[in-house]
Motif scaffolding. Structure first.
Motif, PDB file in Angstrom:
ATOM      1  N   LYS A 236      37.095  27.395  43.311  1.00 37.70           N
ATOM      2  CA  LYS A 236      37.923  28.351  42.571  1.00 37.70           C
ATOM      3  C   LYS A 236      38.142  27.887  41.129  1.00 37.70           C
TER       4      LYS A 236
ATOM      5  N   SER B 190      38.783  39.906  46.043  1.00 36.06           N
ATOM      6  CA  SER B 190      37.563  39.263  45.559  1.00 36.06           C
ATOM      7  C   SER B 190      37.161  38.180  46.556  1.00 36.06           C
TER       8      SER B 190
ATOM      9  N   PHE C 115      35.675  29.453  38.715  1.00 29.01           N
ATOM     10  CA  PHE C 115      35.991  30.815  38.285  1.00 29.01           C
ATOM     11  C   PHE C 115      37.107  30.812  37.244  1.00 29.01           C
TER      12      PHE C 115
ATOM     13  N   GLU D  23      29.180  26.517  47.927  1.00 34.50           N
ATOM     14  CA  GLU D  23      30.599  26.887  47.909  1.00 34.50           C
ATOM     15  C   GLU D  23      31.107  26.736  46.476  1.00 34.50           C
ATOM     16  N   VAL D  24      31.322  27.890  45.856  1.00 35.61           N
ATOM     17  CA  VAL D  24      31.762  27.871  44.466  1.00 35.61           C
ATOM     18  C   VAL D  24      33.253  27.556  44.427  1.00 35.61           C
TER      19      VAL D  24
ATOM     20  N   ALA E 201      35.711  35.493  45.923  1.00 30.33           N
ATOM     21  CA  ALA E 201      35.971  34.170  45.351  1.00 30.33           C
ATOM     22  C   ALA E 201      37.450  33.900  45.141  1.00 30.33           C
TER      23      ALA E 201
END
Length: 635
Positions: A622, A393, A625, A619-620, A395
């Protein structure tokens, strides 16, 4: 060179030489002469250790095939299988009778915490009946539908079963499923009605249910209270009288079936085997029919209920075998073992388990990838029904797509990873597999087949390139009091189910059979059935997409520009949320003056935000998520 003897003791001569040398070098202080009491205590302890070290191995040759019975206990969840197993262990003297004997065969931490059986466990019992000594090999099995693969494997090593039914609850769904597993395997079935000591117990009603649903005469039922031990001795007598001995030949070459296995970090793979022909002993060279590799047997024995080494294992018996298998891929459930240079026809083995639920699994930190990989490999030896495919993934990094038999199976696997291997993982939302019949020639060439199976939502092909989509369906059995029949039928219809059968099993209970789309029942159907609420819409895509967008909105950090979060099905946007931008008050220094000045400042700010949206990168983290996925699981 030091040679250990027994429980960490050393040869007297070597120890004396070492002590003398150490004393000469000043490493040891001179010890006073022990008192008479201390010396006596030391000799007593030495005798205890020596007797433990010299514990005689059980001679299994004295049990002829006619005096062996192999059986399992099967039932619905919480009908008293493990409690009955505890009483059988006590009656045969396998364990001491104490108040602490609860779930003795449930050895996993997750089993004791949840109060359910997850792994089938074996125990060899020695029982004297009418002057004859019998060897009874008992296998306690799980009751939840997610672990039915454990039940089917256990039955391969048996000639009969104890079908336990709660005197209060009566026949339930998994009672029916497990009965047919035993019936199809052509095993002898002994019905046992448990919990007759309960206030609301109605064993006569349950007898009639068993006779009507399973066509077993009511006079064959044994009424017991496993908790109090009432009439349990009758169960052992019925096992000897009604279950036939195994049909085997000890003079034939060895033929052993591996029906379960565990992994020990020091001794390697410990295989649970059922011998259909021949004899196996320590030092024999055996061959795996699956891998064709040759091994030397280091130890054989029975579980009593802990490991008890023996000289040999004979045809008709169930025990364990250690042969130096260090690689987790070498122990295949359903494999046939035979002696070197004496090949035999492999046993049929087992049907592969069909995973019904898929989820992505990723390490929280990618540096832990190799440790988690090793843990997953070792745990899948112990639970061969889990399928593993590598996945990645953008992410979450590298991980796996795992297939499970159900939602509880997935939760237990994750819990065992944490408890037994100290592994922390990210587990994505569970999904079910779909099939797509491709219409695109390019895709057919790419996949090399027209019909493909999709286990990862990210790989779902566009509908313009697909002739039709296929979803998995299951035949479900629901047993309910008749006053709830209407509400249960409404719930099933709301989940797109098709009714197949309806039958009254007694005056108050109805058995319904429905064909369900698996996706409709895999997550929350059981909870809905318990509460009998039926207000679910058929198309849940909008509500699910909106919920995910809202959670992601709460998890993402704000930026200097506006962020749009969208949920899409194909190219169609079905839900949207917006993360507002940080905004500087550019009018703070404007005290009065012309309105055009203020409008100019606001316009310049809007243009800057628009430019940032084009060139800015998000920038997502972690954590976002993890938070979204955990929230979904909690929901």
């Amino acid at each position: 060179m030091w040679t250990p003897v027994g429980r960490g003791r050393w040869h007297g001569r070597a120890l004396t030489v070492w002590a003398a040398a150490a004393a000469h070098r000043g490493l040891l202080e001179p010890r006073p002469t022990p008192t008479r009491e201390a010396a006596a205590k030391s000799r007593t302890l030495d005798r205890l250790y020596s007797s433990a070290d010299r514990k005689e191995k059980i001679d299994l040759s004295r049990f002829s095939v006619e005096n062996i019975r192999n059986f399992s206990i099967i039932a619905h969840v919480d009908h008293g299988k493990s409690t009955l197993a505890d009483r059988l262990l006590e009656l045969t003297g396998t364990i001491d009778k104490t108040k602490n004997n609860k779930q003795v065969l449930d050895k996993l931490q997750v089993e004791r915490e949840r109060g359910i059986t997850v792994k089938a466990q074996t125990a060899s019992l020695f029982y004297n009946c009418e002057g004859k000594q019998y060897l009874l090999n008992l296998i306690d099995t799980p009751g939840h539908v997610d672990f039915s693969y454990e039940v089917s494997r256990s039955l391969s090593a048996c000639q009969g079963v104890l079908l336990v039914v709660d005197a209060n609850e009566g026949i339930q769904a998994q009672t029916v499923a497990n009965f047919f597993l035993a019936f199809e395997a052509q095993l002898s079935i002994i019905p046992v009605i448990n919990k007759v000591d309960l206030k609301n117990a109605d064993p006569e009603r349950v007898e009639k249910q068993i006779e009507k649903v399973f066509d077993i005469p009511s006079d064959e039922c044994i009424k017991i209270s496993a908790k109090l031990g009432t009439n349990v001795e009758r169960v052992l007598q019925a096992v000897i009288e009604r279950i036939p001995p195994p049909k085997v030949h000890r003079k034939n070459p060895l033929k052993a079936l591996v029906f379960d296995s565990t992994f020990d970090q020091y001794r390697g793979v410990i295989a649970n085997v059922a011998l259909f022909d021949g004899v196996v002993s320590k030092g024999d060279k055996i061959v795996s029919a699956h891998t064709k590799k040759t091994y030397e047997v280091n130890e054989v024995g029975v579980l009593n209920p802990n490991e008890q080494p023996t000289h040999k294992l004979y045809a008709g018996q169930v025990g364990y075998l250690i042969a130096g298998m260090k690689d987790v891929t070498e122990a295949q459930i359903g494999d046939t073992l035979y002696l070197h240079k004496q090949p035999v026809e492999p046993l049929p083995g087992f049907k592969s388990a069909k995973p019904m639920v898929f989820a992505g699994m990723y390490p929280i930190d990618q540096s832990e990838y190799n440790n988690l990989k090793s843990a997953v490999e070792k745990l899948t030896i112990n639970d061969s029904s889990v399928t593993v495919h590598r996945d990645s993934s953008l992410a979450l990094g590298a991980g796996w797509r795992l297939g499970f038999l159900g939602l509880l199976h997935m939760e237990v696997f994750n819990q065992r990873l944490e408890q037994e291997y100290n592994a922390s993982v990210i587990l994505t939302t569970p999904t079910v597999p779909y099939k797509a019949v491709l219409s695109s020639t390019k895709l057919i060439k790419e996949y090399r087949e027209k019909e493909i199976t999709i286990i990862n939502p990210a790989q779902f092909p566009d509908k313009s390139k697909v002739t039709e989509y296929l979803e998995p369906v299951v035949l479900g059995t629901i047993i309910t009091p008749d006053e709830y029949t209407g509400k249960v039928m409404m719930l099933c219809q709301a989940r797109r189910a098709v009714q197949k059968n309806m039958m009254y099993i007694d005056q108050n209970r109805v058995m319904l059979k429905y064909l369900f789309p698996l996706n409709e029942i895999v997550v929350d159907f059981y909870d809905s059935l318990k509460s009998l609420s039926s207000g679910y819409a058929r198309d849940k895509a909008h509500s699910v997409g909106k919920a995910i967008c809202e959670r992601l909105k709460d998890s993402l950090p704000r930026q200097l520009f506006e962020i749009a979060i969208q949920a899409a099905v194909g190219s169609k946007i079905i839900a949207r949320e917006t993360v507002k931008a940080y905004r500087k008050n550019v009018l703070a220094k404007c005290y009065g003056g012309d309105i055009t000045r203020k409008m100019k400042l606001l316009k310049r700010q809007a243009e800057g935000k628009k430019k940032l949206r084009k060139i800015g990168n998000i920038e997502v983290p972690k954590d976002a998520f993890i938070k979204v996925l955990k929230t979904q699981c909690d929901k």
